[in-house]
Design an enzyme around this catalytic site. Structure first.
Site, mmCIF file in Angstrom:
data_model
loop_
_atom_site.group_PDB
_atom_site.id
_atom_site.type_symbol
_atom_site.label_atom_id
_atom_site.label_comp_id
_atom_site.label_asym_id
_atom_site.label_seq_id
_atom_site.Cartn_x
_atom_site.Cartn_y
_atom_site.Cartn_z
ATOM 1 N N ASP A 9 0.994 -0.955 0.028
ATOM 2 C CA ASP A 9 -0.052 -0.111 -0.010
ATOM 3 C C ASP A 9 0.844 1.119 0.081
ATOM 4 O O ASP A 9 2.155 1.119 0.469
ATOM 5 C CB ASP A 9 -0.806 0.120 1.172
ATOM 6 C CG ASP A 9 -1.999 -0.924 1.328
ATOM 7 O OD1 ASP A 9 -1.871 -1.776 0.458
ATOM 8 O OD2 ASP A 9 -2.777 -0.827 1.954
ATOM 9 N N ASP A 10 0.122 2.431 -0.253
ATOM 10 C CA ASP A 10 0.639 3.792 -0.227
ATOM 11 C C ASP A 10 1.840 4.246 -1.390
ATOM 12 O O ASP A 10 2.044 5.430 -1.129
ATOM 13 C CB ASP A 10 1.171 3.936 1.184
ATOM 14 C CG ASP A 10 0.129 3.802 2.080
ATOM 15 O OD1 ASP A 10 -1.106 3.523 2.006
ATOM 16 O OD2 ASP A 10 0.484 3.892 3.239
ATOM 17 N N HIS A 60 -6.217 2.948 -3.943
ATOM 18 C CA HIS A 60 -6.002 2.928 -2.684
ATOM 19 C C HIS A 60 -6.227 4.527 -2.159
ATOM 20 O O HIS A 60 -5.957 5.216 -1.221
ATOM 21 C CB HIS A 60 -4.618 2.782 -1.920
ATOM 22 C CG HIS A 60 -4.545 2.575 -0.656
ATOM 23 N ND1 HIS A 60 -5.511 1.888 0.448
ATOM 24 C CD2 HIS A 60 -3.425 3.048 0.026
ATOM 25 C CE1 HIS A 60 -4.999 2.008 1.484
ATOM 26 N NE2 HIS A 60 -3.978 2.698 1.501
ATOM 27 N N HIS A 64 -5.009 9.429 0.573
ATOM 28 C CA HIS A 64 -5.033 8.767 2.002
ATOM 29 C C HIS A 64 -5.960 9.340 2.791
ATOM 30 O O HIS A 64 -5.582 9.493 3.725
ATOM 31 C CB HIS A 64 -3.523 8.566 2.404
ATOM 32 C CG HIS A 64 -3.446 7.240 3.146
ATOM 33 N ND1 HIS A 64 -3.928 7.124 4.362
ATOM 34 C CD2 HIS A 64 -3.145 6.004 2.648
ATOM 35 C CE1 HIS A 64 -3.575 5.737 4.605
ATOM 36 N NE2 HIS A 64 -3.349 5.115 3.728
ATOM 37 N N TYR A 101 -6.630 2.838 5.697
ATOM 38 C CA TYR A 101 -6.819 2.165 7.196
ATOM 39 C C TYR A 101 -7.562 1.140 7.399
ATOM 40 O O TYR A 101 -8.119 0.601 8.461
ATOM 41 C CB TYR A 101 -7.246 3.315 8.337
ATOM 42 C CG TYR A 101 -6.598 4.643 7.852
ATOM 43 C CD1 TYR A 101 -5.359 4.927 8.511
ATOM 44 C CD2 TYR A 101 -7.094 5.720 7.256
ATOM 45 C CE1 TYR A 101 -4.761 6.058 8.349
ATOM 46 C CE2 TYR A 101 -6.405 7.076 6.962
ATOM 47 C CZ TYR A 101 -5.246 7.157 7.490
ATOM 48 O OH TYR A 101 -4.351 8.197 7.412
ATOM 49 N N HIS A 151 3.949 -2.143 3.120
ATOM 50 C CA HIS A 151 3.879 -0.835 2.592
ATOM 51 C C HIS A 151 5.279 -0.687 1.707
ATOM 52 O O HIS A 151 6.291 -0.829 2.148
ATOM 53 C CB HIS A 151 3.823 0.189 3.609
ATOM 54 C CG HIS A 151 2.377 0.378 4.384
ATOM 55 N ND1 HIS A 151 2.155 -0.795 5.485
ATOM 56 C CD2 HIS A 151 1.335 0.752 4.083
ATOM 57 C CE1 HIS A 151 1.068 -0.576 5.846
ATOM 58 N NE2 HIS A 151 0.550 0.264 5.036
HETATM 59 ZN ZN ZN Z 1 -2.619 3.131 3.370
#
Ligand code: ZN
Length: 177
Positions: A9-10, A60, A64, A101, A151
């Site tokens: 993620d991210d 995603h 964020h 989250y 991540h």
């Molecule tokens: Zn995230």
């Protein structure tokens, strides 16, 4: 054959996504990258590489935000802008989404027209920043069907991937996308 999904993620981040892609390629392996829409325009080459090497790309959100707190209009923007930036770079739209989250509600479920993918193993790589700890946690807990959350932001996560990919292959795991 047992299956496991590696998910990141991210990202993308040069320092982590590139070495992770290198490790995956070296071991003929694939993973899922839940990218942030706002990072896509400045990392087009990485996003292309993710897709061209057979990995899956997921949405995603754009930057964020905690999606459950947004208005319907803001939520739509977070999702649609991300889809659009990815389509612009790779020519096709993500088919899966991971809520920021891991939090979602009924409105999110009804408004997002894609399957929402959560996880079953949380490596807490953002907290530990320690390749040995992260890889040990995975290798001690992994079972058939798991979805592992990491991540692609940290060098330590990229180092953990170098450990776990060959180890999971040795245990007979196949990659779930
Ligand atoms: Zn995230």
């Amino acid at each position: 054959m047992p299956m496991v999904a590696l998910t990141f993620d991210d990202g993308p981040y040069i320092r982590a996504t590139i070495p992770i892609l290198d490790t995956l390629k070296e071991h003929n392996s694939v993973a899922t990258f839940f990218v942030l829409g706002n990072r896509v325009p400045r990392h087009k080459e990485i996003v292309k590489r993710i897709v061209h090497e057979g990995n899956e790309i997921g949405n995603h959100s754009y930057n964020h935000k905690q999606l459950t707190t947004l208005s319907s209009k803001e939520l739509k923007e977070q999702i649609d802008k991300t889809q659009e930036t990815i389509i612009e770079v790779v020519g096709s739209a993500p088919k899966i989404m991971r809520p920021t989250y891991g939090s979602y509600n009924n409105r999110l479920k009804s408004q997002v027209k894609m399957p929402m993918i959560l996880w079953s193993i949380d490596t807490e790589d953002w907290k530990y920043r320690d390749a040995e700890k992260i890889s040990k946690h995975i290798l001690e807990n992994v079972k058939d069907g798991d979805i592992i959350l990491m991540h692609d932001m940290y060098i330590s996560t990229a180092e953990a991937v170098e450990i776990i990919v060959p180890a999971l292959i040795n245990r007979g795991f196949n990659w779930l996308l």
